[in-house]
Write an enzyme that holds these catalytic residues in place. Structure first.
Site, PDB file in Angstrom:
ATOM      1  N   ASP A  16       0.823  -1.201   0.000  1.00 43.15           N
ATOM      2  CA  ASP A  16       0.000   0.000   0.000  1.00 43.15           C
ATOM      3  C   ASP A  16       0.858   1.253   0.000  1.00 43.15           C
ATOM      4  O   ASP A  16       2.068   1.193   0.112  1.00 43.15           O
ATOM      5  CB  ASP A  16      -0.887   0.011   1.244  1.00 43.15           C
ATOM      6  CG  ASP A  16      -2.155  -0.803   1.020  1.00 43.15           C
ATOM      7  OD1 ASP A  16      -2.389  -1.250  -0.121  1.00 43.15           O
ATOM      8  OD2 ASP A  16      -2.905  -0.993   1.993  1.00 43.15           O
TER       9      ASP A  16
ATOM     10  N   LYS B 183      -3.952   3.056  -2.782  1.00 45.21           N
ATOM     11  CA  LYS B 183      -5.000   3.985  -3.210  1.00 45.21           C
ATOM     12  C   LYS B 183      -4.553   5.379  -2.819  1.00 45.21           C
ATOM     13  O   LYS B 183      -4.082   5.611  -1.718  1.00 45.21           O
ATOM     14  CB  LYS B 183      -6.314   3.665  -2.497  1.00 45.21           C
ATOM     15  CG  LYS B 183      -6.829   2.284  -2.825  1.00 45.21           C
ATOM     16  CD  LYS B 183      -8.124   2.012  -2.091  1.00 45.21           C
ATOM     17  CE  LYS B 183      -8.633   0.610  -2.364  1.00 45.21           C
ATOM     18  NZ  LYS B 183      -7.706  -0.444  -1.882  1.00 45.21           N
TER      19      LYS B 183
ATOM     20  N   MET C  68      -9.460   8.343   9.329  1.00 50.15           N
ATOM     21  CA  MET C  68      -9.998   8.922   8.083  1.00 50.15           C
ATOM     22  C   MET C  68     -10.988  10.040   8.385  1.00 50.15           C
ATOM     23  O   MET C  68     -12.029  10.153   7.746  1.00 50.15           O
ATOM     24  CB  MET C  68     -10.689   7.829   7.243  1.00 50.15           C
ATOM     25  CG  MET C  68      -9.756   6.691   6.875  1.00 50.15           C
ATOM     26  SD  MET C  68     -10.600   5.257   6.195  1.00 50.15           S
ATOM     27  CE  MET C  68     -11.211   4.458   7.668  1.00 50.15           C
TER      28      MET C  68
END
Ligand code: SAH
Length: 502
Positions: free
Chosen positions: A38, A60, A175
């Site tokens: 990642d 991502k 997040m």
């Protein structure tokens, strides 16, 4: 197909500080056939991977097309079915907002074996590095990890705000930056006290870690004002106030400063480690490399006859190391120096000698050739046999002065300092550095040659001493800081002083 089924390791890489990677994760990275990784993995996390391992980026990034989740699952299955050992490397912990659960399910469904290797999750690591204990006997007997950003395709909010408002403990939002204004408002509307302490921790455990403290009612505004960016955690709870007592990382004297080290890689590690322990982000931009010359006939001859000298002058730790290597090749050890006066140019050189059983007879107060000449003032040098063992390219001040005093001087080049081409990533990192450190003239000229117009011109230049400073100025650059003591410790205190950290 090898016939043997492969296995997939769902591995957590921790929150960013490479030191927080688990022993198991490093072991698996070192043996994997393929690594799917990642974006938010620690710098250098893949350094230990096998040279022939396949490294696949599947991260991502906001606003950039990425490998869809199903495809990641398919590729893991495919690789395992081909009999390979596969590491799926994720930031933090794979099962904490890491979609590791989904990947495990897909693997189980496909009949592929897997193992889960937990990682240190940001919720406990970034908080700890910010000096916020997520639980505390007086303040919080529970902690909740909450996502602040739900799947945008979900119709209804799955977050039960009234329940979180009542939750008797610390709330840690992952997040949570983008939706912070709505989330904070929802919590308050559901009954959580707007005066409750809160904090945002940006890039926790990374060199640029930053913590912004406020209250639940004002955290959104503070985050906006300070331009806090992801990755960041939002902490809500009385414990956020404990930071006033417990903050440690962001208090380090060089926290948030980027310092470039230009010494040869082999010499840089100790200095780099000291800088890091003081909180600096270190960019290693080695400008030079040491090439031993101990196979030359000249060195062989000198090394075989070291005992015949009255005085040996050593001008660097490298010189000491290589002289002993050359002596060893001639089947000699420290005893060969029994009757010889040994002079070291500075404490680093003296230390290198001491490690090999020789206590230097002479160490000057100023660690330059001129200082050594002064320190040798009381030695009877007329007719003495003297060896100056050093680098190929060096100033002749010392041998000249010794000859002037009637000594018979041999100068031997134990090594050559050659130019090293720094890596592209390091060059880029250096461009926004706060400090550029030079420990010798050769680091200056070689770095200037290697970088050309990409020389990091906005950094403050720190020089180890007057000779190096002269070379810096000859390059048309300005010396911002010059060490008073011309060794690494002196350089360090000069830098700390300049950074206002002393
Ligand atoms: N599996 C990861 C979390 C992935 S979700 C873990 O266990 O840590 C990504 C979110 O994690 C980010 O949006 C941020 O809220 C948080 N995060 C990850 N690394 C972080 C860090 N170094 N500092 C602060 N927050 C971090």
């Amino acid at each position: 197909m090898t016939g043997r089924a492969g296995i997939v390791y769902l591995v957590g890489a921790g929150p960013g500080d490479p030191g927080l990677m688990t022993a198991r994760s490093l072991e698996l990275i070192g043996s994997a056939d393929a690594i799917f990784y990642d974006r938010l993995i620690p710098p250098g996390a893949l350094d230990g991977a096998r040279e022939d391992a396949e490294l696949v980026y599947v991260g991502k990034q906001p606003g950039v097309p990425s490998v869809p989740q199903e495809e990641i699952g398919e590729r893991l299955i495919e690789a395992a079915r081909a009999g390979r050992s596969v590491v799926r490397l994720k930031g933090g912990d794979p099962f904490v907002f890491g979609r590791g659960g989904e990947e495990g399910e897909a693997l189980r469904e496909a009949g592929v074996m897997f193992e889960v290797v937990p990682g240190v999750t940001a919720g406990v690591a970034a908080t700890a590095y910010a000096g916020i204990p997520v639980t505390h006997r007086d303040d919080a007997s529970a902690v909740a990890f909450v996502t602040g950003h739900e799947d945008p395709n979900k119709e209804e909010s799955a977050i039960d705000w009234p329940a979180l408002a009542r939750f008797p403990g610390t709330l840690v939002f992952y997040m949570g930056v983008k939706r912070l204004p709505q989330n904070a408002a929802s919590l308050i509307a559901a009954g959580r006290d707007p005066e409750e302490p809160a904090a945002a921790i940006e890039r926790g455990t990374w060199p640029g870690q930053r913590t912004v403290a406020a209250t639940l009612g004002s955290i959104a505004e503070a985050v906006e004002r300070e331009a806090v960016k992801a990755p960041a955690l939002i902490v809500v709870g009385e414990v956020a106030k404990r930071r006033e007592q417990l903050e440690w990382l962001e208090r380090r004297p060089l926290h948030g400063r980027r310092v470039v080290v230009t010494r040869a890689r082999a010499q840089a590690s100790g200095f780099a480690a000291t800088l890091r322990s003081l909180g600096a982000e270190v960019v290693e931009l080695p400008a030079i490399r040491i090439e031993p010359r101990i196979d030359s006939e000249e060195v062989k001859r000198v090394a075989g006859g070291v005992g015949a000298y009255d005085l040996i002058c050593l001008t660097s730790p490298n010189g000491v190391r290589l002289l002993f290597e050359a002596m060893e090749a001639a089947a000699l050890d420290a005893r060969a120096l029994a009757g010889v006066t040994v002079a070291a140019i500075g404490p680093g050189t003296a230390r290198a000698l001491a490690e090999r059983g020789i206590l230097a007879d002479v160490v000057p107060e100023r660690f330059v050739a001129e200082g050594l000449i002064e320190a040798l003032e009381d030695e009877e040098l007329a007719g003495a046999r003297v060896l100056v063992a050093r680098a190929a390219k060096a100033r002749d001040v010392l041998p000249d002065a010794l000859r002037e005093r009637g000594a018979e001087v041999d100068v031997v080049a134990l090594y050559e300092t050659v130019r090293e081409q720094p890596g592209a990533e390091e060059i880029e990192a250096a461009e926004s550095a706060d400090y550029l450190t030079f420990t010798s003239s050769s680091t200056v000229t070689n770095l200037a040659e290697a970088l050309g117009d990409r020389f990091p011109s906005s950094a403050r230049i720190v020089s180890i001493g007057p000779i190096t400073s002269e070379t810096i100025r000859a390059q048309g650059l300005e010396v911002d800081v010059e060490a008073e003591r011309h060794d690494i410790d002196g350089l360090l205190s000069a830098l700390l002083d300049d950074a206002g950290a002393l």
